[in-house]
Design a protein around this motif. Sequence first.
Motif, PDB file in Angstrom:
ATOM      1  N   ALA A 100      20.692  63.389  42.136  1.00 57.62           N
ATOM      2  CA  ALA A 100      19.903  62.225  42.523  1.00 57.62           C
ATOM      3  C   ALA A 100      20.216  61.914  43.991  1.00 57.62           C
ATOM      4  CB  ALA A 100      20.232  61.038  41.638  1.00 57.62           C
ATOM      5  N   PHE A 101      19.198  61.998  44.831  1.00 53.56           N
ATOM      6  CA  PHE A 101      19.399  61.774  46.265  1.00 53.56           C
ATOM      7  C   PHE A 101      18.153  61.142  46.852  1.00 53.56           C
ATOM      8  CE2 PHE A 101      18.788  63.374  50.640  1.00 53.56           C
ATOM      9  CZ  PHE A 101      19.868  62.775  51.248  1.00 53.56           C
ATOM     10  N   ARG A 102      18.366  60.180  47.734  1.00 55.34           N
ATOM     11  CA  ARG A 102      17.285  59.563  48.485  1.00 55.34           C
ATOM     12  C   ARG A 102      17.623  59.729  49.954  1.00 55.34           C
ATOM     13  NH1 ARG A 102      16.677  55.234  51.247  1.00 55.34           N
ATOM     14  NH2 ARG A 102      18.603  54.257  50.535  1.00 55.34           N
ATOM     15  N   ALA A 103      16.736  60.373  50.689  1.00 56.68           N
ATOM     16  CA  ALA A 103      16.957  60.565  52.121  1.00 56.68           C
ATOM     17  C   ALA A 103      16.921  59.218  52.834  1.00 56.68           C
ATOM     18  CB  ALA A 103      15.901  61.487  52.703  1.00 56.68           C
TER      19      ALA A 103
END
Length: 106
Positions: A100-103
């Motif tokens: 889970a990653f949000r730039a």
Amino acid sequence: MPKFLIQASYTPEGTKGLLKEGASGRRAAVDQIVTGLGGAVEVMYFAFGEDDVVLIVDVPDAVSMAAISLTVKASGALRTRATPLLTLDQIDEAARRKVAFRAPGT
């Protein structure tokens, strides 16, 4: 057992020690520190340029590699870099894991 690429360059004092002991003397010293922590030296090469020595070592864990690194750096004879090496299977496993990653800014 984890593998690490070690790249090292001798300080002037370390170079004097190498000239006194020779390459085989330094290899023996490297073998002693690595095997003393349960590891093995896979390969060791001397070079010239930015790095004077390049090694691939197997060590039981990252803490063992950190202990080796701290001890060698504390001597003042070498500047070193240790890079963890991963197998193709390890990278395939990493690629399958969902992260889970949000730039930033999105």
